[in-house]
Enzyme design. Structure first.
Site, short mmCIF file in Angstrom:
data_model
loop_
_atom_site.label_atom_id
_atom_site.label_comp_id
_atom_site.label_asym_id
_atom_site.label_seq_id
_atom_site.Cartn_x
_atom_site.Cartn_y
_atom_site.Cartn_z
N LYS A 162 46.86 2.13 -0.69
CA LYS A 162 46.76 3.22 -1.67
C LYS A 162 45.98 4.41 -1.09
O LYS A 162 45.12 4.99 -1.72
CB LYS A 162 46.14 2.71 -2.97
CG LYS A 162 46.99 1.61 -3.61
CD LYS A 162 46.54 1.19 -4.98
CE LYS A 162 47.49 0.20 -5.64
NZ LYS A 162 47.69 -1.06 -4.94
N ARG A 163 46.33 4.77 0.14
CA ARG A 163 45.66 5.85 0.83
C ARG A 163 46.22 7.20 0.41
O ARG A 163 47.36 7.29 -0.04
CB ARG A 163 45.85 5.70 2.35
CG ARG A 163 45.30 4.43 2.96
CD ARG A 163 43.80 4.31 2.78
NE ARG A 163 43.20 3.37 3.70
CZ ARG A 163 42.78 2.14 3.41
NH1 ARG A 163 42.91 1.66 2.18
NH2 ARG A 163 42.22 1.37 4.33
#
Lengths: 297, 297
Positions: free
Chosen positions: A104-105
């Site tokens: 979830k960058r």
């Protein structure tokens, strides 16, 4: 072959739309793995995580389409955990499994390029097939990932409608009748429109939780070119009926993730007595068969 | 002492609201650092990143309030880069600087706990004072971070209004007259309301870009208990007049980040001839003085 086409091929070859979430947690490791940890060093735990995940990979390879290591649990161990993450990704790919690294960058453009390069690039130290990405920073934060996908035949999965109870706070807000998650979907569809592979899907996948079946149906319609990664099956409460709307008429277009229900299956009431900690890999195997059977529509 | 109060004390002690962004990039390192890299291994580059950042830290310690290492650039080097990140954080803290690790992490509740633990927890391998966090997953994704802040006197900075041109796509969407970023601010204010320290601020900071001065003024009013981290100053185009609205009447409540304009100051036209690569640390020093002077209102 593009990531989207490889995922379609993997689903067809295995006859499975299951994604096994690799979420190692110290306290829940089966006794044979946990008891073998000597001391309490990050290196010792990291070795245990690698062994745990790689043994699961060996059991599920050829039987599921993909695996999804959760970066957070590896990161919790520090750099040693990040080494383990790389080992697990490499082992899964060698076993023929596609890898969705769940990180979830995201960040602003020039920094997003660094993340894309880190997980998906030519010289990526982790060498993942795909990565989950947050859309909060907007279009120009997603473009660098899409560019790297183009260069490397990689994929991303953009958070659209997450499986947690509180996800709606921002995601469900409506402007002129359109929710935030639908606005994200619109952007994803635009990215994919010029990038569709033979499977009919493009490199920009999405995340839509099993815990929101109505929204899943809505998103399947709005995201014709996007693979949907559906978390929330099993331990989080979603069932087979809840995810059915995520698939196209060929049974493609979605993969369904289960983490705890598979990897910690030895602790589930229905498997505990039969297998227990000692035969934890048999429990993983049975839980995989069980999930595959539930998802054969 | 709480993170918010420590930040207030650091601003008072240094007379500076500058945050130095530590964004090491291979191609932009000054020649003395870049030329000393032997080979092209991640370990060699990681050592260069550590040296680069630590020398900057030694120059700015006591003269600025805090530093912000950008995780993405360290992650780009793989596990070796993550070791460097830990070394840089430790060096900054030893030098008396507060550390904001810029990771923009988040996930659903139980996984968010792992991220909070990874960067801020009791046994954190990185041991940062604070972490930037994305709000897309809603309230229950932020709560685990707030809990760890309570336990460890740590802080977080939640993305509200980011500095990039495309940030508005989701953040500016209005529902019943309220933007998404304002909805995030409302949640942050609620979290802080029961956690205000002697400085009048709580552990949940926010990120509001210097490139949106009007929204910064609006957010200062809506976020009475939140430290605002203001990126976008310098290389991204924001100036002193643009950030002034972020401060309270005591000159507290905000820190202004500059990365490239300080750490790569040797390449700026106004410093290039005077210092160049050879005296790159003098350029860092001059750029720090320059920014501090600009931000003395």
């Amino acid at each position: 072959m593009s990531f989207a086409d490889r995922l379609a091929a993997a689903v067809k070859a295995t006859g499975s739309v299951t994604c096994v979430g690799l979420d190692p947690r110290k306290a829940q490791l089966p006794a044979p793995i946990r008891d073998a940890v000597s001391g309490d060093s990050p290196d010792a735990w990291a070795a245990a995580y690698t062994q745990f995940c790689n043994e699961i990979i060996d059991v599920v390879a050829g039987r599921v389409a993909c695996v999804k290591p959760q970066a957070a649990f590896f990161e919790q161990l520090g750099p040693a955990g990040m080494v383990a993450l790389g080992e697990v990704i490499a082992h899964a790919r060698q076993a023929g499994l596609l890898v969705i690294t769940d990180g979830k960058r995201n960040d602003i453009g020039s920094t997003a390029t660094a993340y894309a390069d880190a997980y998906l690039g030519q010289q990526s130290p982790w060498g993942s097939d795909s990565l989950t990405v947050s859309p909060y920073l907007g279009r120009d934060s997603l473009e660098p990932f899409v560019e790297v996908c183009d260069q490397r035949e990689a994929g991303i999965f953009v958070l659209v409608k997450t499986s947690n109870p509180g996800g709606g706070l921002l995601q469900d807000r409506k402007t002129d009748g359109q929710t935030v998650y639908s606005a994200v979907a619109e952007l994803v569809t635009e990215f994919n429109s010029t990038r569709l592979g033979q499977s009919g899907y493009g490199p920009v996948g999405t995340v839509v939780g099993a815990t929101y079946p109505e929204q899943l149906a809505e998103m399947r319609a709005e995201l014709p070119g996007s693979w949907i990664l559906i978390p929330g099956f099993g331990a989080q409460g979603g069932g087979a009926a809840d995810v059915q709307a995520g698939f196209d008429e060929r049974g493609l277009g979605a993969v369904v993730n289960s983490s705890r229900h598979i990897i910690f299956a030895h602790a589930r009431p229905e498997f505990k007595d039969k297998f227990g900690d000692a035969q934890w890999l048999d429990a993983v195997s049975a839980a995989t068969d069980d999930m595959n059977a539930q998802l054969r529509f």
